[in-house]
Design an enzyme around this catalytic site. Structure first.
Site, PDB file in Angstrom:
ATOM      1  N   GLY A  19       0.844  -1.192   0.000  1.00  0.00           N
ATOM      2  CA  GLY A  19       0.000   0.000   0.000  1.00  0.00           C
ATOM      3  C   GLY A  19       0.878   1.241   0.000  1.00  0.00           C
ATOM      4  N   SER A  20       0.306   2.299  -0.470  1.00  0.00           N
ATOM      5  CA  SER A  20       1.033   3.563  -0.468  1.00  0.00           C
ATOM      6  C   SER A  20       0.149   4.629   0.121  1.00  0.00           C
ATOM      7  CB  SER A  20       1.396   3.979  -1.897  1.00  0.00           C
ATOM      8  OG  SER A  20       2.382   3.115  -2.375  1.00  0.00           O
ATOM      9  N   GLY A  21       0.731   5.467   0.922  1.00  0.00           N
ATOM     10  CA  GLY A  21      -0.010   6.580   1.494  1.00  0.00           C
ATOM     11  C   GLY A  21       0.635   7.873   1.073  1.00  0.00           C
ATOM     12  N   GLY A  24       4.481   7.709   2.163  1.00  0.00           N
ATOM     13  CA  GLY A  24       5.433   6.667   1.802  1.00  0.00           C
ATOM     14  C   GLY A  24       4.745   5.418   1.307  1.00  0.00           C
ATOM     15  N   ILE A  26       4.507   0.928   1.689  1.00  0.00           N
ATOM     16  CA  ILE A  26       4.735  -0.180   2.613  1.00  0.00           C
ATOM     17  C   ILE A  26       4.859  -1.466   1.805  1.00  0.00           C
ATOM     18  CG2 ILE A  26       2.261  -0.384   3.134  1.00  0.00           C
ATOM     19  CD1 ILE A  26       3.511  -0.781   6.119  1.00  0.00           C
ATOM     20  N   LYS A  41       7.961  -0.175   6.148  1.00  0.00           N
ATOM     21  CA  LYS A  41       7.403   1.116   5.767  1.00  0.00           C
ATOM     22  C   LYS A  41       8.569   2.011   5.361  1.00  0.00           C
ATOM     23  CE  LYS A  41       3.683   3.920   7.431  1.00  0.00           C
ATOM     24  NZ  LYS A  41       2.811   4.352   8.478  1.00  0.00           N
ATOM     25  N   ASP A 132      -5.526   9.748  14.473  1.00  0.00           N
ATOM     26  CA  ASP A 132      -5.927   9.516  13.078  1.00  0.00           C
ATOM     27  C   ASP A 132      -6.745   8.223  12.993  1.00  0.00           C
ATOM     28  OD1 ASP A 132      -6.194   9.870  10.368  1.00  0.00           O
ATOM     29  OD2 ASP A 132      -4.160   9.192   9.871  1.00  0.00           O
TER      30      ASP A 132
HETATM   31  N1  LIG Z   1       2.006  -3.901   8.957  1.00  0.00           N
HETATM   32  C1  LIG Z   1       1.292  -3.954   7.838  1.00  0.00           C
HETATM   33  N2  LIG Z   1       1.071  -5.115   7.222  1.00  0.00           N
HETATM   34  C2  LIG Z   1       0.348  -5.163   6.078  1.00  0.00           C
HETATM   35  N3  LIG Z   1      -0.174  -4.083   5.482  1.00  0.00           N
HETATM   36  C3  LIG Z   1       0.022  -2.891   6.058  1.00  0.00           C
HETATM   37  C4  LIG Z   1       0.760  -2.754   7.262  1.00  0.00           C
HETATM   38  N4  LIG Z   1       0.787  -1.468   7.599  1.00  0.00           N
HETATM   39  C5  LIG Z   1       0.100  -0.823   6.639  1.00  0.00           C
HETATM   40  N5  LIG Z   1      -0.359  -1.660   5.706  1.00  0.00           N
HETATM   41  C6  LIG Z   1      -1.136  -1.316   4.511  1.00  0.00           C
HETATM   42  O1  LIG Z   1      -0.631  -0.138   3.938  1.00  0.00           O
HETATM   43  C7  LIG Z   1      -1.620   0.911   3.977  1.00  0.00           C
HETATM   44  C8  LIG Z   1      -0.924   2.217   4.319  1.00  0.00           C
HETATM   45  O2  LIG Z   1      -0.334   2.091   5.607  1.00  0.00           O
HETATM   46  P1  LIG Z   1      -0.143   3.301   6.625  1.00  0.00           P
HETATM   47  O3  LIG Z   1      -1.484   3.917   6.890  1.00  0.00           O
HETATM   48  O4  LIG Z   1       0.627   2.845   7.781  1.00  0.00           O
HETATM   49  O5  LIG Z   1       0.753   4.227   5.731  1.00  0.00           O
HETATM   50  P2  LIG Z   1       0.730   5.795   5.492  1.00  0.00           P
HETATM   51  O6  LIG Z   1       1.765   6.043   4.458  1.00  0.00           O
HETATM   52  O7  LIG Z   1       0.881   6.498   6.774  1.00  0.00           O
HETATM   53  O8  LIG Z   1      -0.735   5.961   4.899  1.00  0.00           O
HETATM   54  P3  LIG Z   1      -1.650   7.241   4.900  1.00  0.00           P
HETATM   55  O9  LIG Z   1      -0.868   8.348   4.304  1.00  0.00           O
HETATM   56  O10 LIG Z   1      -2.805   6.767   4.052  1.00  0.00           O
HETATM   57  O11 LIG Z   1      -2.052   7.443   6.323  1.00  0.00           O
HETATM   58  C9  LIG Z   1      -2.619   0.459   5.031  1.00  0.00           C
HETATM   59  O12 LIG Z   1      -3.928   0.915   4.800  1.00  0.00           O
HETATM   60  C10 LIG Z   1      -2.550  -1.042   4.921  1.00  0.00           C
HETATM   61  O13 LIG Z   1      -3.429  -1.500   3.941  1.00  0.00           O
END
Ligand SMILES: Nc1ncnc2c1ncn2[C@@H]1O[C@H](COP(=O)(O)OP(=O)(O)OP(=O)(O)O)[C@@H](O)[C@H]1O
Length: 539
Positions: A19-21, A24, A26, A41, A132
């Protein structure tokens, strides 16, 4: 970004992107020596919002807590800030969207409620706010842990206990920029720019739960992510003006009460996590769901048989007004009802007309009631054996009707106390604890008996309208405004006299009536039990 991602970080081979947020990406990864599967991550060290760096600070504080992913490694390698954490399953957001449903079932939502409140309890106990809360930040575990919900994404987290002073961070009147998510961040933080504290994490959880139970979700989530300031302002306006009773229409009252509770908390208040976990556990049990601590997805089929059994299970308890001979006595007495002669706790002559109107039906032989209890009824075709049915054969409505009649005839507090005890037993004898029309009628009668009825021109509708008689119908007391069943429950134990109890009964009716679903919660039951005790003491 994908092109420049290295194949290896620290001791891990990177595999596919999970996944990408905003901040960054993951990846699934594998330890090069042990083969352990993890999630990594990755974030560019120059990212304008260095959430990985923040998360690196918070993960250690949360280690060992149930539903908190283990942090296996963290650091900076080249341009990459990395976190190695437990590999988890899909997020609730992904599960829900993939299900194609427009709302979640009650069992699942109660289970999420219990686990989410537990996770927040752990975080808050360790001095950390999440800030959040959303479906995408709750993920289920893998294999053996797939019934556990994990909290992820601590990029917006914050310590609310100052590490130096060990005191709660101060509140501030200065408006702050909003940080969180559009859908569930609390009204205070999102719409009013307040400093977040524990109450706001809980309010976000409440909104998320209500969203899940509402077909199509909360109204302000239906147009997607806002792209302009005007759209964002609209969301804030909708959120700010949405009343809890409207948001929670058609869903169990516990959710509205939970939302109201969160919004009543003061800035530095510690929420009563255990109480709310119990509430949701009880709600699930009332609907026939057990093992609710486990989040099972897809939801298991309901156990129809046990639900039916629960529905007909009579609750043990003192039942002088529940057993057939006494019921018969009550109804026979009602048939000969002579309100002028009956001794009362106060002069009730001027309520006579209204009471007759209210309970007029009882003076005529009520067909169902007479048939059910009378042993010398000539309606033998309906009841050939002429044997009174067991108490649990009476409908809840009939029982409540009869209890109201008994309360109306009561001449002392001890009798009223027993009647209230039976009222509680009656409420608890069915799966639904909804306060029905007959239940409100009972409260009305009880109120009239406890208050000095001579000042009333019309019976008080504890459930609906109030008279304009200023002497008695004052504006709701403080605890009513706060909607505090908890306060009522506490205060009933020290009520000085019947009049104070009468006021509490009216407040209890008002509070219950305001709750969508009109369910009597655990606090409501505790209040009624306290009322019975207090009546005994004030005899
Ligand atoms: N430990 C994990 N194991 C498997 N998938 C994960 C894990 N952590 C996160 N993910 C997947 O990756 C997605 C993004 O993770 P996370 O919210 O931690 O990242 P972020 O970059 O902070 O995202 P955002 O900007 O959307 O808040 C999650 O919705 C989930 O689907």
């Amino acid at each position: 970004m994908a092109l420049s991602i290295p194949r290896r970080i620290n001791n891990y081979w990177l595999e596919d992107c999970l996944g990408s947020g905003y901040s960054g990406s993951i990846f699934r990864a594998c330890h090069i020596y042990t083969g352990q599967r993890v999630a990594i991550k990755l974030q560019n060290v120059d990212h304008e919002c260095p959430t990985n760096r923040y998360e690196r600070a918070f993960y250690p504080m949360l280690q060992g807590g149930e539903g908190m992913p283990t942090l296996w490694a963290a650091g900076v390698e080249g341009i990459w800030d990395f976190l190695v954490i437990d590999l988890l399953g899909p997020s609730l957001d992904s599960l829900f969207r993939k299900s194609g449903k427009n709302k979640m079932d009650l069992r699942s939502v109660c289970s999420i409620a219990i686990q989410l409140i537990s996770r927040l309890q752990i975080m808050h106990t360790r001095g950390v706010l999440h800030r959040d809360i959303q479906l995408g930040n709750c993920a289920i575990g893998l294999s053996a842990n797939n019934k556990t919900i994990y909290m992820i994404d601590f990029g917006f987290s914050k310590q609310y206990i100052d590490p130096h002073t060990r005191r709660h961070i101060p509140d501030s009147k200065a408006k702050r920029d909003f940080l969180g998510n559009y859908w569930f961040t609390s009204v205070g933080v999102h719409c009013k720019g307040k400093v977040p504290s524990r109450r706001d994490d809980l309010e976000a959880a409440a909104l998320m739960l209500i969203h899940l139970l509402t077909p199509g979700g909360l109204s302000w989530t239906r147009n997607g992510v806002p792209k302009t300031d005007a759209q964002h302002d609209r969301i804030k306006r909708d959120k700010l003006t949405a009343r809890p009773e409207d948001l929670c229409r058609g869903i169990p009252a516990e959710f509205e009460e939970f939302l109201r509770y969160c919004r009543r908390l003061k800035f530095a208040d510690c929420p009563d996590y255990d109480h709310w976990k119990d509430e949701f556990k009880e709600l699930a049990n009332e609907h026939g769901f057990s093992d609710i601590d486990d989040f099972v997805w897809p939801p298991p089929p309901p156990k129809v048989k046990s639900q039916i059994t629960a529905l007909h299970q009579p609750k043990p308890g003192p039942a002088p007004y529940n057993n057939a001979p006494n019921m018969e006595e009550v109804l026979n007495g009602l048939a000969k009802l002579n309100l002028k002669e009956r001794p009362v706790l106060g002069d009730q002559t001027n309520t006579l007309v209204a009471l007759r109107k209210e309970y007029g039906a009882l003076q005529k032989p009520v067909k169902t009631a007479v048939i059910e209890i009378s042993s010398d009824s000539d309606d033998s075709a309906d009841h050939p054996t002429n044997i009174p049915p067991p108490p649990n054969r009476f409908s809840k409505a009939t029982q409540l009707h009869n209890l109201a009649a008994s309360a109306h005839k009561a001449t002392d507090n001890r009798t009223l106390s027993m009647i209230v005890t039976d009222f509680v037993a009656c409420l608890q004898s069915t799966r639904s604890r909804m306060l029905t029309k007959e239940g409100f009628q009972f409260l009305d009668t009880l109120y009239k008996q406890l208050a000095d009825p001579s000042v009333f021109a019309v019976p008080l509708r504890t459930s609906r309208t109030r008279s304009t008689n200023q002497d008695v119908f004052q504006p709701p007391a403080r605890h009513v405004k706060l909607g505090a069943l908890i306060t009522l429950r506490r205060e009933v134990t020290t009520a000085p006299n019947n009049r104070a109890l009468a006021k509490m009964v009216a407040d209890f009716g008002t509070v219950t009536n305001k709750s969508s679903g009109r369910t009597i919660t655990k606090d409501g039951i505790a209040f009624l039990e306290g009322l019975a005790e207090r009546l005994k003491a004030l005899n």
